[in-house]
Design an enzyme around this catalytic site. Structure first.
Site, PDB file in Angstrom:
ATOM      1  N   ASN A   6      32.140  37.324  42.628  1.00 27.17           N
ATOM      2  CA  ASN A   6      31.667  37.181  41.097  1.00 27.17           C
ATOM      3  C   ASN A   6      30.917  38.381  41.276  1.00 27.17           C
ATOM      4  OD1 ASN A   6      30.803  36.457  38.929  1.00 27.17           O
ATOM      5  ND2 ASN A   6      31.334  34.338  39.120  1.00 27.17           N
ATOM      6  N   HIS A   9      26.963  39.004  37.688  1.00 30.42           N
ATOM      7  CA  HIS A   9      25.470  39.274  37.847  1.00 30.42           C
ATOM      8  C   HIS A   9      25.202  40.742  37.737  1.00 30.42           C
ATOM      9  CE1 HIS A   9      25.269  35.146  38.800  1.00 30.42           C
ATOM     10  NE2 HIS A   9      26.226  35.322  39.573  1.00 30.42           N
ATOM     11  N   ARG A  17      19.644  46.537  30.372  1.00 34.72           N
ATOM     12  CA  ARG A  17      19.234  48.009  29.808  1.00 34.72           C
ATOM     13  C   ARG A  17      20.073  48.293  28.519  1.00 34.72           C
ATOM     14  NH1 ARG A  17      15.716  51.642  32.041  1.00 34.72           N
ATOM     15  NH2 ARG A  17      13.634  50.426  32.424  1.00 34.72           N
ATOM     16  N   HIS A  42      33.995  36.393  34.778  1.00 40.19           N
ATOM     17  CA  HIS A  42      33.981  34.931  34.102  1.00 40.19           C
ATOM     18  C   HIS A  42      33.629  35.721  32.577  1.00 40.19           C
ATOM     19  CE1 HIS A  42      31.984  31.021  32.874  1.00 40.19           C
ATOM     20  NE2 HIS A  42      32.973  30.887  32.089  1.00 40.19           N
ATOM     21  N   ARG A  44      32.855  34.948  29.312  1.00 39.62           N
ATOM     22  CA  ARG A  44      32.447  33.702  28.397  1.00 39.62           C
ATOM     23  C   ARG A  44      32.551  33.821  27.219  1.00 39.62           C
ATOM     24  NH1 ARG A  44      28.385  30.562  32.230  1.00 39.62           N
ATOM     25  NH2 ARG A  44      27.966  29.258  30.597  1.00 39.62           N
ATOM     26  N   ARG A  48      28.172  36.710  27.334  1.00 37.78           N
ATOM     27  CA  ARG A  48      26.819  37.277  27.741  1.00 37.78           C
ATOM     28  C   ARG A  48      26.633  37.999  28.872  1.00 37.78           C
ATOM     29  NH1 ARG A  48      24.756  31.690  30.640  1.00 37.78           N
ATOM     30  NH2 ARG A  48      25.529  30.736  28.910  1.00 37.78           N
ATOM     31  N   HIS A  49      27.526  38.169  29.660  1.00 34.66           N
ATOM     32  CA  HIS A  49      27.611  39.317  30.750  1.00 34.66           C
ATOM     33  C   HIS A  49      28.844  40.058  30.860  1.00 34.66           C
ATOM     34  CE1 HIS A  49      29.528  35.757  32.700  1.00 34.66           C
ATOM     35  NE2 HIS A  49      28.126  35.201  33.093  1.00 34.66           N
ATOM     36  N   GLU A  69      37.706  33.735  35.452  1.00 38.84           N
ATOM     37  CA  GLU A  69      37.229  32.276  35.220  1.00 38.84           C
ATOM     38  C   GLU A  69      37.139  32.479  33.688  1.00 38.84           C
ATOM     39  OE1 GLU A  69      33.274  31.561  36.765  1.00 38.84           O
ATOM     40  OE2 GLU A  69      33.922  31.541  38.667  1.00 38.84           O
ATOM     41  N   THR A  99      24.236  28.647  34.316  1.00 36.76           N
ATOM     42  CA  THR A  99      25.465  28.924  35.114  1.00 36.76           C
ATOM     43  C   THR A  99      26.519  27.662  35.050  1.00 36.76           C
ATOM     44  OG1 THR A  99      26.458  29.431  37.167  1.00 36.76           O
ATOM     45  CG2 THR A  99      24.734  28.131  37.402  1.00 36.76           C
ATOM     46  N   THR A 100      27.536  27.775  35.527  1.00 38.47           N
ATOM     47  CA  THR A 100      28.639  26.569  35.201  1.00 38.47           C
ATOM     48  C   THR A 100      27.987  25.414  35.995  1.00 38.47           C
ATOM     49  OG1 THR A 100      30.435  28.314  35.636  1.00 38.47           O
ATOM     50  CG2 THR A 100      30.837  25.917  35.550  1.00 38.47           C
ATOM     51  N   GLU A 151      39.112  24.399  42.766  1.00 37.15           N
ATOM     52  CA  GLU A 151      38.193  24.825  43.402  1.00 37.15           C
ATOM     53  C   GLU A 151      37.333  23.867  43.473  1.00 37.15           C
ATOM     54  OE1 GLU A 151      36.809  28.716  42.093  1.00 37.15           O
ATOM     55  OE2 GLU A 151      34.648  28.361  42.706  1.00 37.15           O
ATOM     56  N   HIS A 188      30.136  28.096  44.489  1.00 32.86           N
ATOM     57  CA  HIS A 188      29.138  27.610  43.722  1.00 32.86           C
ATOM     58  C   HIS A 188      28.212  27.415  44.809  1.00 32.86           C
ATOM     59  CE1 HIS A 188      26.710  26.980  40.091  1.00 32.86           C
ATOM     60  NE2 HIS A 188      27.686  27.649  39.344  1.00 32.86           N
ATOM     61  N   GLY A 189      26.851  28.282  44.433  1.00 34.17           N
ATOM     62  CA  GLY A 189      25.735  28.014  45.173  1.00 34.17           C
ATOM     63  C   GLY A 189      25.645  28.184  46.585  1.00 34.17           C
ATOM     64  N   GLY A 210      28.680  34.192  44.138  1.00 30.74           N
ATOM     65  CA  GLY A 210      28.519  35.370  43.199  1.00 30.74           C
ATOM     66  C   GLY A 210      26.742  35.778  43.379  1.00 30.74           C
TER      67      GLY A 210
HETATM   68  N1  PXP Z   1      33.148  29.496  41.161  1.00 31.57           N
HETATM   69  C1  PXP Z   1      32.829  29.132  40.075  1.00 31.57           C
HETATM   70  C2  PXP Z   1      33.838  28.476  39.256  1.00 31.57           C
HETATM   71  C3  PXP Z   1      31.975  29.508  39.037  1.00 31.57           C
HETATM   72  O1  PXP Z   1      31.600  29.105  37.900  1.00 31.57           O
HETATM   73  C4  PXP Z   1      30.721  30.290  39.953  1.00 31.57           C
HETATM   74  C5  PXP Z   1      29.618  30.805  39.135  1.00 31.57           C
HETATM   75  O2  PXP Z   1      29.999  31.666  38.409  1.00 31.57           O
HETATM   76  C6  PXP Z   1      30.960  30.601  41.271  1.00 31.57           C
HETATM   77  C7  PXP Z   1      32.123  30.138  41.882  1.00 31.57           C
HETATM   78  C8  PXP Z   1      30.019  31.415  41.959  1.00 31.57           C
HETATM   79  O3  PXP Z   1      28.793  30.607  42.072  1.00 31.57           O
HETATM   80  P1  PXP Z   1      27.527  31.456  42.582  1.00 31.57           P
HETATM   81  O4  PXP Z   1      27.138  32.412  41.773  1.00 31.57           O
HETATM   82  O5  PXP Z   1      26.347  30.273  42.572  1.00 31.57           O
HETATM   83  O6  PXP Z   1      27.815  31.874  43.906  1.00 31.57           O
END
Ligand code: PXP
Length: 235
Positions: A6, A9, A17, A42, A44, A48-49, A69, A99-100, A151, A188-189, A210
């Site tokens: 992802n 970031h 900047r 993603h 949004r 925002r990004h 996403e 974040t989500t 997912e 995620h995480g 991500g």
């Molecule tokens: N999967 C989904 C559906 C997410 O929303 C995110 C965060 O954008 C991720 C995976 C990746 O999560 P992380 O940035 O914590 O690795």
């Protein structure tokens, strides 16, 4: 397991900047080089990004399949229809979240909108996934509603103390979703430490990461960058 990266970031850093550095197309080249399997962006509602133009350019230039996403809104359905990503992952979205935060509650989504999206995705061969918490109820509902992929939310593994029952639950639900003939992704995480808790990886198609990959990349290359700069300012 395939690896989805992802790159939101990188866009966040660029936006700080207001110019075009770090550049997403340069990041795309690195991802090509590193043989990333899927590229997640993603878009949004508040942009925002990732911006609309980023998505267009990434899709145009990427040989890596794009995983879009998005929230299940009419605007996003229209954008997905125009962009034709290879994958779509439906996520819940709140304006003020960092974040989500949790999985999508499939009891509360708009079924007419989902029907519209699935009609488009079937016509265009886009795989549609639901980002859900690891529960039998959500997995079963995802199957009934016509998702081909889920997912599983692995966010609870991103804690100092990880409870055994959380690890077991995530792994049981990976297996359960697979037994329901769903394509199973996780995300995620996740990081270098907690990825080991995904034990049922033979049932997992893709892991989506991500924040950790982008933040760890800073430390992997910071010394090299400083040394290069030092070389440039040496008399
Ligand atoms: N999967 C989904 C559906 C997410 O929303 C995110 C965060 O954008 C991720 C995976 C990746 O999560 P992380 O940035 O914590 O690795």
């Amino acid at each position: 397991m395939k690896l989805g990266v992802n790159i939101d970031h990188i866009a966040t850093l660029r936006n700080a900047r207001g110019q075009n550095n770090p550049n997403l197309l340069r990041a795309l080249k690195v991802c090509h080089h590193a043989k990333v399997d899927t590229l997640t962006v993603h878009l949004r509602e508040d942009r925002r990004h990732i911006k609309d133009q980023d998505l267009l350019e990434l899709k145009k230039n990427s040989k890596i399949p794009i995983n879009l996403e998005m929230a299940l809104t009419d605007e996003m359905i229209q954008i997905a229809d125009k962009i034709n990503p290879e994958f779509i992952c439906l996520v819940p979205e709140k304006r003020n979240e960092i974040t989500t935060e949790g999985g999508l509650n499939l009891n509360k989504i708009s079924y007419p909108r989902l029907k519209k999206l699935l009609k488009i995705s079937q016509k265009k061969n886009i795989q549609v996934s639901a980002f859900i918490n690891p529960t039998k109820k959500m997995i079963t509902l995802a199957k009934i509603l016509g998702f081909d992929t889920v997912e599983i939310h692995t966010g609870p593994l991103d804690k100092k103390i990880i409870k055994k029952n959380i690890i077991n639950k995530i792994n049981e639900m990976i297996e359960y979703a697979y037994s329901k003939k769903l394509i199973v992704n996780v995300g995620h995480g996740l990081n270098f430490n907690n990825i080991k808790y995904i034990k049922k990886r033979r049932y997992v198609d893709t892991v989506h990461i991500g924040h950790f990959i982008i933040s760890e990349a800073i430390f992997i290359s910071l010394v090299k960058t400083i040394k290069t700069f030092r070389g440039l300012i040496k008399k």
